[in-house]
Design an enzyme around this catalytic site. Structure first.
Site, PDB file in Angstrom:
ATOM      1  N   ASP A   1       5.247  -6.376   3.825  1.00 56.19           N
ATOM      2  CA  ASP A   1       4.463  -5.347   3.016  1.00 56.19           C
ATOM      3  C   ASP A   1       3.782  -4.376   3.984  1.00 56.19           C
ATOM      4  O   ASP A   1       3.654  -4.949   4.972  1.00 56.19           O
ATOM      5  CB  ASP A   1       3.818  -6.017   2.106  1.00 56.19           C
ATOM      6  CG  ASP A   1       3.141  -5.174   0.871  1.00 56.19           C
ATOM      7  OD1 ASP A   1       3.866  -4.134   0.552  1.00 56.19           O
ATOM      8  OD2 ASP A   1       2.036  -5.595   0.203  1.00 56.19           O
TER       9      ASP A   1
ATOM     10  N   GLU B   1       4.215   0.738   6.032  1.00 51.58           N
ATOM     11  CA  GLU B   1       4.623   2.267   6.002  1.00 51.58           C
ATOM     12  C   GLU B   1       4.391   3.056   7.356  1.00 51.58           C
ATOM     13  O   GLU B   1       5.034   3.956   7.658  1.00 51.58           O
ATOM     14  CB  GLU B   1       3.809   3.136   4.828  1.00 51.58           C
ATOM     15  CG  GLU B   1       4.488   2.607   3.584  1.00 51.58           C
ATOM     16  CD  GLU B   1       4.195   1.268   3.071  1.00 51.58           C
ATOM     17  OE1 GLU B   1       3.171   0.616   3.533  1.00 51.58           O
ATOM     18  OE2 GLU B   1       5.064   0.566   2.403  1.00 51.58           O
TER      19      GLU B   1
ATOM     20  N   ASP C   1       4.282  -0.462  -5.700  1.00 53.10           N
ATOM     21  CA  ASP C   1       3.187  -0.654  -6.624  1.00 53.10           C
ATOM     22  C   ASP C   1       3.183   0.171  -7.887  1.00 53.10           C
ATOM     23  O   ASP C   1       2.292   1.221  -7.899  1.00 53.10           O
ATOM     24  CB  ASP C   1       1.973  -0.758  -5.877  1.00 53.10           C
ATOM     25  CG  ASP C   1       1.540  -1.644  -4.750  1.00 53.10           C
ATOM     26  OD1 ASP C   1       2.258  -2.619  -4.881  1.00 53.10           O
ATOM     27  OD2 ASP C   1       0.459  -1.396  -4.065  1.00 53.10           O
TER      28      ASP C   1
HETATM   29  C1  GLC Z   1       0.669  -4.279  -1.924  1.00 50.94           C
HETATM   30  C2  GLC Z   1       1.729  -4.691  -2.514  1.00 50.94           C
HETATM   31  C3  GLC Z   1       1.904  -5.672  -3.285  1.00 50.94           C
HETATM   32  C4  GLC Z   1       0.939  -6.874  -3.254  1.00 50.94           C
HETATM   33  C5  GLC Z   1      -0.338  -6.596  -2.459  1.00 50.94           C
HETATM   34  C6  GLC Z   1      -1.162  -7.599  -1.808  1.00 50.94           C
HETATM   35  O1  GLC Z   1      -0.097  -3.527  -2.715  1.00 50.94           O
HETATM   36  O2  GLC Z   1       2.574  -3.708  -2.711  1.00 50.94           O
HETATM   37  O3  GLC Z   1       3.198  -6.124  -3.835  1.00 50.94           O
HETATM   38  O4  GLC Z   1       0.710  -7.716  -4.131  1.00 50.94           O
HETATM   39  O5  GLC Z   1      -0.297  -5.406  -1.409  1.00 50.94           O
HETATM   40  O6  GLC Z   1      -0.504  -8.122  -0.783  1.00 50.94           O
END
Ligand code: GLC
Length: 803
Positions: free
Chosen positions: A405, A408, A483
């Site tokens: 995650d 980017e 998200d």
């Molecule tokens: C980001 C991710 C989400 C995750 C969060 C905490 O927002 O896209 O899926 O739960 O981070 O790790």
């Protein structure tokens, strides 16, 4: 940068007259009077690569996107010379190059225009950064449509839109927001029933204009790098998309469990909560294969650590979950906390693995753990080190999947939410700044993670997923749309984005079911599950701040409806797995938008609510609150209503009733749909019989079924079973021919067949031309069910004895 068309003709530079051209087996290189080079390479009869240079030299030819093992061979490559025109001819297309201005036109063999150039290639020198802004303008013929470009949260048909590819963390994004998590600079265009694709292999910030500035002009340009693109001819969209997917690669088959239902939340902790969650799924007999642990499983958000207070014995917990049929998936982010006592930080520091700013300091930025440094995943040594870090997590603790995650890469509290563009990267030996490496950073992190999980999960298959990605990143990881929000609009977006990703080579994808931010109503959650079970990746995930999102959180009715749908997904696993096989082997998208399914039907060009799941199931989710049905467009052909076997003739829109418990699902006539019995998790029970649902058709239809051991790599050594069923039906007779490839022997002995829509009464049955009595087949004439042995070449049912 100059993007205004009028100015373009003034402020930009253009190729001059061609002075020389050289031919070398599979390519032709043109040099112009002003030192522009154009190399056209024929990869296949329908795939040409175009590379331009403006100083008479090409950059080192390096791409993260292209799968090196693919794309060689063409049948024909002929060059014709005429005054001011060179023509390259393959067995599929003609490419005409004007020697006065280097403009290109591509035609089919009957000289019909596929695409021509308006301004063609041009460039603007970048005084600020060096190099060029490279640009391409092509003409768009009347009625042209555009599809693709990754995860864009906008209307499915891109005509009239201008879009930018620059990976960005966009919490709670909205419809039509431009920069999102992924960059896939590939689109398919369709006009005059001819489809072609353009893959612009450039990792800088790229831009696309699909007839917005000028109604007859398509433009794509990049803020650096080379004008380097692939032209892919169809004429079918299916051929364009599969060629692109083969060019940029496909993943290995995932383990079957990864196609089950996943439950996630930010975050399930401590261990007791995870254990209770698992127990609740089993108690309620709600199928589930994976539980995801979000950042709070870590100690202070430090990657590759565990919070020992909340998870005192991770290995034991993972084992206990495994015993109940749950795989543990954990999140890993790229930011490494600056902490002199943290082993991973020290290792990376000592080995100089972190990204640096242009003048030398480390790239420092805030993410969940606070101030962090970031590994340079574009350095092969860093990727190797990173892969090794999974030894303990996967090899010893037994975690089965890893979720990347914030790659980017996301940085908090800074303008642009990411690294400044001066940050330096290795780019596999092609040193560059973040301007070039930004869009592929996430992909290279995902690659390193995949390599590590694959290594330590062996002899089982890995499961990895990533939020950020670039073209070709589908080789390594599954993905999700990020998200989103618990709104009806986001349900619509999830439907559109997942179809779009499937047309962009990234089929293993899904959305946060129910919405990540905010909380869905029970109705929205139900409708989202009804869509989500048809997405290649099926996970409920939410931020957790706004209430619970487990299937039982919305009351009895929602629980029992959603359970039926998730059970349906588990029943359809052999069908879905077959679609995965076709994706990984041949690059065929798992979901097929209607325009892909039938591009000759103009009604499909702006339809995106409906899609084909696999090859033969039409799905049309309900995307509005409080409705009891909706209008559904049926592609041409006949379709069986899954719920009551009523037959609908397609090529038209119809009203379909859809009370909360009934989402519109239709089966193509002639289809043979394989099903498993209901299970609480993959491989819970030994499959004693495979169900085959046969949908009668007056005519022919082919269905396929792929099977293997559900995990491991034996399938690569030929231990798989690929069956082709050829159905032929006419009033009074049906014949099914079976052909099997591969060495895998399925554990079940017989098939439980059910024939839907049969217009006659079966009186006789023949197995491989020998008559068999209906009693031995356990035939039930009231519902047309029977048991037949799995091994046969031909089976025939007739309404009377064969003459
Ligand atoms: C980001 C991710 C989400 C995750 C969060 C905490 O927002 O896209 O899926 O739960 O981070 O790790």
């Amino acid at each position: 940068m100059i993007v205004n068309t009028e100015l373009e003709t003034k402020g930009n530079l253009f190729p001059g007259e061609v002075k020389v051209f050289e031919f070398d087996g599979n390519s032709v290189t043109f040099s112009t009077a002003n030192n522009v080079l154009l190399r056209i390479t024929v990869l296949r009869d329908s795939i040409l690569r175009f590379r331009y240079a403006t100083d008479g030299i090409f950059e080192n030819d390096f791409s993260y996107a292209i799968d090196k093992d693919t794309m060689h061979g063409f049948n024909k490559f002929e060059i014709q010379e005429a005054p001011f025109l060179i023509t390259i001819i393959t067995s599929k297309i003609k490419c005409k190059i004007s020697t006065t201005d280097l403009k290109i036109g591509i035609y089919d063999l009957q000289d019909n225009v596929i695409v021509e150039e308006e301004l063609g290639f041009h460039w603007e020198e970048s005084f600020k950064y060096g190099g060029n802004f490279v640009k391409m303008n092509k003409t768009s013929v009347e009625g042209e449509n555009f599809f693709g470009l990754g995860d864009k949260p906008t209307n499915f048909n891109l005509k009239g839109r201008k879009l930018t590819l620059w990976n960005k963390d966009q919490f709670a994004f909205n419809k039509d927001l431009d920069e999102l998590y992924k960059s896939v600079p590939f689109y398919t265009a369709l006009h005059s029933n001819m489809a072609y694709g353009i893959f612009f292999d450039n990792s800088f910030r790229t831009h696309f204009d699909f007839c917005q500035d000028k109604r007859n002009e398509v433009k794509f340009w990049a803020e650096g790098g080379e004008m380097n693109y692939y032209f892919i001819y169809g004429p079918k969209i299916a051929e364009v998309v599969t060629s692109y997917t083969n060019l940029t690669g496909t993943p290995d088959l995932p383990p079957l469990w990864a196609l089950g239902y996943h439950q996630s939340k930010w975050s399930y902790f401590p261990e007791e909560r995870v254990t209770e969650l698992a127990a609740k799924f089993r108690e309620l007999e709600f199928p589930c294969d994976a539980i995801h642990l979000d950042i709070d499983y870590m100690d202070d958000f430090k990657c590759f650590t565990w919070n020992n207070k909340h998870f005192p014995d991770p290995k034991l917990m993972v084992e206990n979950l495994e015993e109940k049929g749950f795989k543990t998936v954990v999140i890993i982010d790229p930011g490494i906390k600056i902490d002199a006592d943290y082993k991973i930080f020290k290792e990376a520091l000592d080995n100089n693995y972190f990204c640096r700013r242009a003048d030398g300091p480390f790239m420092r930025g805030k993410v969940w753990p606070g101030e962090c440094y970031f590994p340079d995943f574009t350095n092969p040594k860093v990727r190797e080190w990173w892969a090794g870090l999974f030894k303990e997590l996967v090899g010893e603790i037994g975690v089965k999947g890893v979720w990347n995650d914030m790659n980017e890469p996301a940085v908090m509290e800074v303008p642009g939410k990411t690294f400044p563009t001066d940050v330096r990267h290795n780019y596999d030996g092609n040193d560059c700044s973040h301007r070039k490496a930004h869009n592929i950073y996430g992909m290279q992190m995902a690659r390193a993670t995949h390599d590590g999980v694959r290594k330590y999960a062996f002899p089982k298959r890995p499961f990895t997923m990533t939020r950020a990605n670039f073209a070709g990143g589908q080789r390594y990881c599954a993905t999700w749309t990020g998200d989103n929000i618990a709104t009806w609009e986001h349900l619509w977006l999830a439907n559109t984005q997942v179809q779009r990703l499937c047309l962009s080579g990234m089929s293993f994808t899904g959305s946060d079911i129910g919405g990540f931010a905010e909380q869905p109503s029970g109705e929205l959650f139900t409708r989202w599950i009804q869509l989500g079970i048809f997405h290649p990746f099926c996970r409920v995930h939410s931020s957790g701040d706004h209430g619970n999102q487990e299937p039982w959180s919305f009351g009895e009715e929602v629980l029992s409806i959603t359970r039926e749908y998730v059970r349906l997904r588990y029943q359809l696993l052999p069908y879905l797995y077959t679609a995965f096989y076709q994706y990984t082997e041949e690059g065929i998208p798992i979901l097929k938008p209607l325009v892909y399914f039938d591009q000759e039907d103009v009604h499909t060009y702006y339809r995106s609510d409906e899609f084909i799941f696999g090859n033969q199931i039409l799905v049309c989710p309900i995307q509005d609150a409080h409705v009891q049905g909706r209008r559904v467009y049926f592609p041409r052909g006949k379709w069986y209503n899954f719920w009551n076997d009523e037959i609908v003739t397609g090529g038209k829109e119809y009203w379909v009733d859809a009370p909360l418990e009934k989402s519109p699902i239709f089966i193509k006539e002639g289809a043979i749909i394989p099903k498993f019995p209901v299970q609480n998790y993959v491989d819970e029970i030994e499959i004693k019989a495979l169900f085959l649902d046969i949908y009668y058709k007056n005519g022919n239809e082919t269905s396929i079924l792929y099977e293997d051991a559900h995990d491991g790599y034996d399938y690569k050594k030929g231990r798989y079973s690929l069956k082709t069923f050829k159905f032929r039906g006419k009033p009074g007779e049906i014949i099914i021919q079976q052909h099997k490839d591969g060495k895998f022997l399925t554990s079940y002995k017989h098939l439980e067949v059910r024939i839907h829509g049969l217009p006659f009464e079966i009186e006789k049955a023949y197995l491989d031309n020998e008559e068999v009595s209906l009693e031995t087949l356990d035939f039930d004439p009231t519902v047309n069910t029977m048991k037949i042995p799995k091994v046969f070449d031909l089976i025939q049912f007739t309404s009377k004895a064969k003459s």
